[in-house]
Design a protein around this motif. Structure first.
Motif, PDB file in Angstrom:
ATOM      1  N   HIS A 131      43.871  18.921  31.968  1.00  9.50           N
ATOM      2  CA  HIS A 131      44.223  17.602  31.417  1.00  9.50           C
ATOM      3  C   HIS A 131      45.747  17.462  31.396  1.00  9.50           C
ATOM      4  CE1 HIS A 131      44.100  14.024  29.033  1.00  9.50           C
ATOM      5  NE2 HIS A 131      44.357  14.601  27.873  1.00  9.50           N
ATOM      6  N   PRO A 132      46.344  17.050  32.526  1.00  8.40           N
ATOM      7  CA  PRO A 132      47.801  16.894  32.564  1.00  8.40           C
ATOM      8  C   PRO A 132      48.273  15.854  31.546  1.00  8.40           C
ATOM      9  CG  PRO A 132      46.837  16.733  34.761  1.00  8.40           C
ATOM     10  CD  PRO A 132      45.709  16.666  33.788  1.00  8.40           C
ATOM     11  N   CYS A 133      49.542  15.851  31.258  1.00 12.18           N
ATOM     12  CA  CYS A 133      50.131  14.991  30.235  1.00 12.18           C
ATOM     13  C   CYS A 133      49.774  13.523  30.499  1.00 12.18           C
ATOM     14  CB  CYS A 133      51.644  15.182  30.253  1.00 12.18           C
ATOM     15  SG  CYS A 133      52.471  14.368  28.898  1.00 12.18           S
ATOM     16  N   SER A 134      48.789  12.990  29.769  1.00 11.80           N
ATOM     17  CA  SER A 134      48.343  11.613  29.992  1.00 11.80           C
ATOM     18  C   SER A 134      47.708  10.982  28.765  1.00 11.80           C
ATOM     19  CB  SER A 134      47.332  11.563  31.160  1.00 11.80           C
ATOM     20  OG  SER A 134      46.242  12.427  30.924  1.00 11.80           O
ATOM     21  N   ASN A 135      47.490  11.750  27.692  1.00 14.85           N
ATOM     22  CA  ASN A 135      46.813  11.120  26.561  1.00 14.85           C
ATOM     23  C   ASN A 135      47.726  10.202  25.750  1.00 14.85           C
ATOM     24  OD1 ASN A 135      48.142  12.797  24.592  1.00 14.85           O
ATOM     25  ND2 ASN A 135      46.562  14.383  24.841  1.00 14.85           N
ATOM     26  N   CYS A 136      48.986  10.092  26.164  1.00 16.78           N
ATOM     27  CA  CYS A 136      49.874   9.102  25.547  1.00 16.78           C
ATOM     28  C   CYS A 136      49.497   7.677  25.971  1.00 16.78           C
ATOM     29  CB  CYS A 136      51.333   9.366  25.924  1.00 16.78           C
ATOM     30  SG  CYS A 136      51.646   9.396  27.704  1.00 16.78           S
ATOM     31  N   PHE A 137      48.548   7.543  26.900  1.00 20.03           N
ATOM     32  CA  PHE A 137      48.144   6.224  27.376  1.00 20.03           C
ATOM     33  C   PHE A 137      46.897   5.700  26.680  1.00 20.03           C
ATOM     34  CE2 PHE A 137      50.255   8.284  31.086  1.00 20.03           C
ATOM     35  CZ  PHE A 137      51.437   7.569  30.998  1.00 20.03           C
ATOM     36  N   VAL A 138      46.391   6.430  25.668  1.00 22.26           N
ATOM     37  CA  VAL A 138      45.266   5.944  24.874  1.00 22.26           C
ATOM     38  C   VAL A 138      45.605   6.058  23.394  1.00 22.26           C
ATOM     39  CG1 VAL A 138      43.498   6.445  26.596  1.00 22.26           C
ATOM     40  CG2 VAL A 138      44.111   8.202  24.929  1.00 22.26           C
ATOM     41  N   ASP A 139      44.926   5.245  22.581  1.00 20.51           N
ATOM     42  CA  ASP A 139      45.272   5.177  21.162  1.00 20.51           C
ATOM     43  C   ASP A 139      44.626   6.261  20.319  1.00 20.51           C
ATOM     44  OD1 ASP A 139      42.711   4.243  21.453  1.00 20.51           O
ATOM     45  OD2 ASP A 139      42.985   2.419  20.265  1.00 20.51           O
ATOM     46  N   ASP A 140      43.519   6.832  20.758  1.00 19.99           N
ATOM     47  CA  ASP A 140      42.780   7.802  19.953  1.00 19.99           C
ATOM     48  C   ASP A 140      42.634   9.092  20.738  1.00 19.99           C
ATOM     49  OD1 ASP A 140      41.093   9.256  18.329  1.00 19.99           O
ATOM     50  OD2 ASP A 140      39.570   7.691  18.142  1.00 19.99           O
ATOM     51  N   VAL A 141      43.394  10.102  20.386  1.00 24.03           N
ATOM     52  CA  VAL A 141      43.331  11.360  21.130  1.00 24.03           C
ATOM     53  C   VAL A 141      42.240  12.279  20.603  1.00 24.03           C
ATOM     54  CG1 VAL A 141      45.039  12.631  19.758  1.00 24.03           C
ATOM     55  CG2 VAL A 141      44.745  13.161  22.177  1.00 24.03           C
ATOM     56  N   ARG A 142      41.851  12.111  19.342  1.00 26.79           N
ATOM     57  CA  ARG A 142      40.809  12.983  18.800  1.00 26.79           C
ATOM     58  C   ARG A 142      39.492  12.825  19.560  1.00 26.79           C
ATOM     59  NH1 ARG A 142      43.466  12.608  13.407  1.00 26.79           N
ATOM     60  NH2 ARG A 142      43.619  14.751  12.611  1.00 26.79           N
ATOM     61  N   VAL A 143      39.177  11.606  19.947  1.00 25.16           N
ATOM     62  CA  VAL A 143      37.935  11.405  20.692  1.00 25.16           C
ATOM     63  C   VAL A 143      38.030  12.028  22.084  1.00 25.16           C
ATOM     64  CG1 VAL A 143      38.504   9.141  21.683  1.00 25.16           C
ATOM     65  CG2 VAL A 143      36.131   9.731  21.243  1.00 25.16           C
ATOM     66  N   VAL A 144      39.246  12.086  22.647  1.00 24.44           N
ATOM     67  CA  VAL A 144      39.437  12.769  23.934  1.00 24.44           C
ATOM     68  C   VAL A 144      39.090  14.247  23.785  1.00 24.44           C
ATOM     69  CG1 VAL A 144      41.098  13.382  25.724  1.00 24.44           C
ATOM     70  CG2 VAL A 144      41.204  11.121  24.658  1.00 24.44           C
ATOM     71  N   TRP A 145      39.572  14.866  22.708  1.00 29.16           N
ATOM     72  CA  TRP A 145      39.273  16.289  22.489  1.00 29.16           C
ATOM     73  C   TRP A 145      37.787  16.507  22.245  1.00 29.16           C
ATOM     74  CZ3 TRP A 145      43.212  17.706  24.680  1.00 29.16           C
ATOM     75  CH2 TRP A 145      44.520  17.463  24.274  1.00 29.16           C
ATOM     76  N   ARG A 146      37.151  15.618  21.478  1.00 28.20           N
ATOM     77  CA  ARG A 146      35.718  15.773  21.218  1.00 28.20           C
ATOM     78  C   ARG A 146      34.911  15.681  22.505  1.00 28.20           C
ATOM     79  NH1 ARG A 146      36.738  12.254  16.707  1.00 28.20           N
ATOM     80  NH2 ARG A 146      35.626  10.525  17.699  1.00 28.20           N
ATOM     81  N   GLU A 147      35.244  14.722  23.336  1.00 30.33           N
ATOM     82  CA  GLU A 147      34.529  14.563  24.588  1.00 30.33           C
ATOM     83  C   GLU A 147      34.778  15.756  25.516  1.00 30.33           C
ATOM     84  OE1 GLU A 147      32.470  11.319  26.055  1.00 30.33           O
ATOM     85  OE2 GLU A 147      31.996  12.604  24.348  1.00 30.33           O
ATOM     86  N   ALA A 148      36.022  16.233  25.548  1.00 32.19           N
ATOM     87  CA  ALA A 148      36.325  17.402  26.380  1.00 32.19           C
ATOM     88  C   ALA A 148      35.517  18.607  25.923  1.00 32.19           C
ATOM     89  CB  ALA A 148      37.821  17.701  26.333  1.00 32.19           C
ATOM     90  N   ALA A 149      35.471  18.822  24.610  1.00 33.76           N
ATOM     91  CA  ALA A 149      34.703  19.951  24.090  1.00 33.76           C
ATOM     92  C   ALA A 149      33.222  19.807  24.410  1.00 33.76           C
ATOM     93  CB  ALA A 149      34.914  20.072  22.583  1.00 33.76           C
ATOM     94  N   ARG A 150      32.709  18.613  24.333  1.00 35.71           N
ATOM     95  CA  ARG A 150      31.278  18.392  24.596  1.00 35.71           C
ATOM     96  C   ARG A 150      30.900  18.751  26.028  1.00 35.71           C
ATOM     97  NH1 ARG A 150      28.359  14.724  27.064  1.00 35.71           N
ATOM     98  NH2 ARG A 150      30.111  13.295  27.425  1.00 35.71           N
ATOM     99  N   VAL A 151      31.742  18.369  26.990  1.00 32.71           N
ATOM    100  CA  VAL A 151      31.369  18.583  28.391  1.00 32.71           C
ATOM    101  C   VAL A 151      31.740  19.979  28.893  1.00 32.71           C
ATOM    102  CG1 VAL A 151      31.518  16.117  28.879  1.00 32.71           C
ATOM    103  CG2 VAL A 151      33.497  17.582  29.375  1.00 32.71           C
ATOM    104  N   LEU A 152      32.404  20.785  28.059  1.00 36.30           N
ATOM    105  CA  LEU A 152      32.671  22.173  28.420  1.00 36.30           C
ATOM    106  C   LEU A 152      31.466  23.054  28.113  1.00 36.30           C
ATOM    107  CD1 LEU A 152      36.292  22.981  27.152  1.00 36.30           C
ATOM    108  CD2 LEU A 152      35.488  23.127  29.525  1.00 36.30           C
TER     109      LEU A 152
END
Length: 261
Positions: free
Chosen positions: A125-146
């Motif tokens: 996940h290269p430096c890009s989560n500055c383009f969305v407002d909610d980063v916690r949901v990004v981490w939750r989704e990443a953890a789910r699909v791992l």
């Protein structure tokens, strides 16, 4: 939608983050000589990576024909998920040119519902989560699909970088202006927002270290390593690193402390 258009325009302008890797880079990767960056200048440590041959790998918000082709040439089965159709087209261009196993999927990094639980062994996940407002949901989704034991490698901006006035920083001056959390949409003047839109730049949002690092832990991931990075030419880099990269592992049986929604 605005940021998807902005990144499409960045491809047309040949932004440095949209230029596909060269055939020479692919040839070296096939021989085991490869590296990728999660932040502007430093390569992610090779010891952060599992063996790539035959693994299922997700490049999350990582289009542009850069990380994904290298990792595919090194042996991984790569899926690139990105909001920009033209960034994804850069990955398909390199994949077709070099017969690489790369799938491309367009979508919002906050919603990975197209992927089943435990779909990937490694997420880059290269430096890009500055383009969305909610980063916690990004981490939750990443953890789910791992898969259990899967690895997440992520780069992000140190939030203190956002307190400074950008125009002054471009002149080499550090002027404290903004209270965190920062967002282009709310912190810039109307004239500044108009100029940003006229330039076609994407809009950014800051995320606290509690959200970036604590959010990974809350999502059921264990951080195992961290490095910092600079951005040469930027005023802040004379004084402090402005980027962070982390390695995290999904432990068997780990569950997120946060629920979706």
């Amino acid at each position: 939608k605005y940021n998807a258009r902005a990144w499409n325009e960045a491809v047309m302008r040949k932004s440095q983050w949209t230029i596909p890797v060269t055939p020479e880079v692919i040839a070296r990767a096939r021989l085991g000589d490869w590296e990728i960056a999660l932040t502007p200048t430093k390569s992610a440590p090779r010891e952060w990576f599992p063996a790539l041959e035959g693994i299922d790998l997700l490049c999350l918000a990582g289009g542009g024909g850069q990380q994904a082709p290298i990792l595919a040439a090194a042996g991984a089965r790569v899926t690139v998920f990105d909001n920009s159709s033209r960034q994804l087209a850069q990955d398909r261009l390199v994949a077709d040119r070099h017969d690489l196993e790369i799938a491309t999927v367009q979508g919002d990094m906050r919603d990975l519902s197209v992927f089943a639980d435990g779909s990937f062994d490694l997420i880059v996940h290269p430096c890009s989560n500055c383009f969305v407002d909610d980063v916690r949901v990004v981490w939750r989704e990443a953890a789910r699909v791992l898969v259990p034991g899967g690895v997440l490698l992520a780069g992000f901006i140190n939030p203190f970088s956002f307190i400074f006035d950008e125009e002054a920083a471009e002149r080499g001056e550090l002027v404290v202006r903004h209270r965190l959390p920062y967002a282009d949409e709310t912190h810039l003047s109307e004239a500044e927002r108009t100029a940003l839109i006229d330039r076609g730049d994407p809009m950014v949002v800051s995320h606290s270290l509690e959200e970036q690092i604590g959010g990974q832990i809350e999502a059921g991931l264990m951080l195992t390593a961290l490095v910092e990075d600079d951005w040469p030419g930027k005023a802040l880099s004379m004084y402090a690193p402005s980027f962070i990269a982390t390695r995290a592992v999904k432990l068997p049986g780990a569950r997120s402390n946060l629920t979706a929604g």
